[in-house]
Design a protein around this motif. Sequence first.
Motif, PDB file in Angstrom:
ATOM      1  N   ASN A   1     -36.103  15.358  -6.979  1.00  8.42           N
ATOM      2  CA  ASN A   1     -36.844  16.397  -7.408  1.00  8.42           C
ATOM      3  C   ASN A   1     -36.210  17.818  -7.766  1.00  8.42           C
ATOM      4  O   ASN A   1     -36.704  18.692  -7.653  1.00  8.42           O
ATOM      5  CB  ASN A   1     -37.951  16.760  -6.292  1.00  8.42           C
ATOM      6  CG  ASN A   1     -38.941  15.568  -6.019  1.00  8.42           C
ATOM      7  OD1 ASN A   1     -39.261  14.977  -6.817  1.00  8.42           O
ATOM      8  ND2 ASN A   1     -39.010  15.283  -4.620  1.00  8.42           N
ATOM      9  N   SER A   2     -35.051  17.639  -8.459  1.00  9.47           N
ATOM     10  CA  SER A   2     -34.339  18.862  -8.830  1.00  9.47           C
ATOM     11  C   SER A   2     -34.524  19.070 -10.314  1.00  9.47           C
ATOM     12  O   SER A   2     -34.253  18.266 -11.174  1.00  9.47           O
ATOM     13  CB  SER A   2     -32.633  18.596  -8.634  1.00  9.47           C
ATOM     14  OG  SER A   2     -32.180  19.588  -9.150  1.00  9.47           O
ATOM     15  N   SER A   3     -34.642  20.250 -10.686  1.00 12.95           N
ATOM     16  CA  SER A   3     -34.721  20.449 -12.398  1.00 12.95           C
ATOM     17  C   SER A   3     -33.333  20.691 -12.794  1.00 12.95           C
ATOM     18  O   SER A   3     -33.193  20.787 -14.045  1.00 12.95           O
ATOM     19  CB  SER A   3     -35.480  21.673 -12.516  1.00 12.95           C
ATOM     20  OG  SER A   3     -35.145  22.822 -11.639  1.00 12.95           O
ATOM     21  N   GLU A   4     -32.302  20.892 -12.141  1.00 14.27           N
ATOM     22  CA  GLU A   4     -31.090  21.121 -12.199  1.00 14.27           C
ATOM     23  C   GLU A   4     -30.047  19.613 -12.573  1.00 14.27           C
ATOM     24  O   GLU A   4     -30.573  18.843 -12.037  1.00 14.27           O
ATOM     25  CB  GLU A   4     -30.130  21.756 -11.230  1.00 14.27           C
ATOM     26  CG  GLU A   4     -30.767  23.201 -11.179  1.00 14.27           C
ATOM     27  CD  GLU A   4     -29.641  23.843 -10.290  1.00 14.27           C
ATOM     28  OE1 GLU A   4     -28.522  23.894 -10.546  1.00 14.27           O
ATOM     29  OE2 GLU A   4     -30.209  24.396  -9.329  1.00 14.27           O
ATOM     30  N   SER A   5     -29.519  19.510 -13.528  1.00 19.08           N
ATOM     31  CA  SER A   5     -28.822  18.275 -13.837  1.00 19.08           C
ATOM     32  C   SER A   5     -27.053  18.449 -13.910  1.00 19.08           C
ATOM     33  O   SER A   5     -26.581  19.576 -14.110  1.00 19.08           O
ATOM     34  CB  SER A   5     -29.042  17.743 -15.059  1.00 19.08           C
ATOM     35  OG  SER A   5     -28.951  18.407 -16.218  1.00 19.08           O
ATOM     36  N   ALA A   6     -26.572  17.379 -13.718  1.00 19.65           N
ATOM     37  CA  ALA A   6     -25.078  17.446 -13.939  1.00 19.65           C
ATOM     38  C   ALA A   6     -24.807  16.624 -14.931  1.00 19.65           C
ATOM     39  O   ALA A   6     -25.461  15.450 -15.363  1.00 19.65           O
ATOM     40  CB  ALA A   6     -24.170  16.833 -12.602  1.00 19.65           C
ATOM     41  N   LYS A   7     -23.696  16.781 -15.626  1.00 16.08           N
ATOM     42  CA  LYS A   7     -23.285  16.061 -16.939  1.00 16.08           C
ATOM     43  C   LYS A   7     -22.321  15.032 -16.601  1.00 16.08           C
ATOM     44  O   LYS A   7     -21.015  15.491 -15.940  1.00 16.08           O
ATOM     45  CB  LYS A   7     -22.653  16.828 -18.042  1.00 16.08           C
ATOM     46  CG  LYS A   7     -22.588  16.071 -19.500  1.00 16.08           C
ATOM     47  CD  LYS A   7     -22.353  17.101 -20.434  1.00 16.08           C
ATOM     48  CE  LYS A   7     -23.307  17.697 -20.971  1.00 16.08           C
ATOM     49  NZ  LYS A   7     -24.601  17.287 -21.767  1.00 16.08           N
ATOM     50  N   TRP A   8     -22.473  13.611 -16.641  1.00 13.11           N
ATOM     51  CA  TRP A   8     -21.342  12.687 -16.309  1.00 13.11           C
ATOM     52  C   TRP A   8     -20.888  12.366 -17.712  1.00 13.11           C
ATOM     53  O   TRP A   8     -21.677  12.093 -18.665  1.00 13.11           O
ATOM     54  CB  TRP A   8     -22.146  11.400 -15.745  1.00 13.11           C
ATOM     55  CG  TRP A   8     -22.778  11.778 -14.446  1.00 13.11           C
ATOM     56  CD1 TRP A   8     -22.736  12.784 -13.505  1.00 13.11           C
ATOM     57  CD2 TRP A   8     -23.287  10.807 -13.483  1.00 13.11           C
ATOM     58  NE1 TRP A   8     -23.222  12.481 -12.551  1.00 13.11           N
ATOM     59  CE2 TRP A   8     -23.641  11.368 -12.174  1.00 13.11           C
ATOM     60  CE3 TRP A   8     -23.450   9.422 -13.702  1.00 13.11           C
ATOM     61  CZ2 TRP A   8     -24.159  10.461 -11.349  1.00 13.11           C
ATOM     62  CZ3 TRP A   8     -24.187   8.399 -12.732  1.00 13.11           C
ATOM     63  CH2 TRP A   8     -24.265   9.351 -11.550  1.00 13.11           C
TER      64      TRP A   8
END
Length: 64
Positions: free
Chosen positions: A42-49
């Motif tokens: 439920n996070s609106s933040e993302s990490a780039k893989w």
Amino acid sequence: MANESTNWPDLAIGLYDKLTGKNAEITYVFEHLEVDVPKGVNSSESAKWKLNGTVKISAKEAHK
């Protein structure tokens, strides 16, 4: 179109279903793939893989 896919998994499943029984092999090749992945549920933040190199996914019908 009634059978139009709306996401990548559905598209891949539909393609494989159409080719099953026709001695088909499906290969996907991605080079320098970048994917935005949610940092948490439920996070609106993302990490780039970032994947350097090649990812190959193959599906092949088994013959008896």
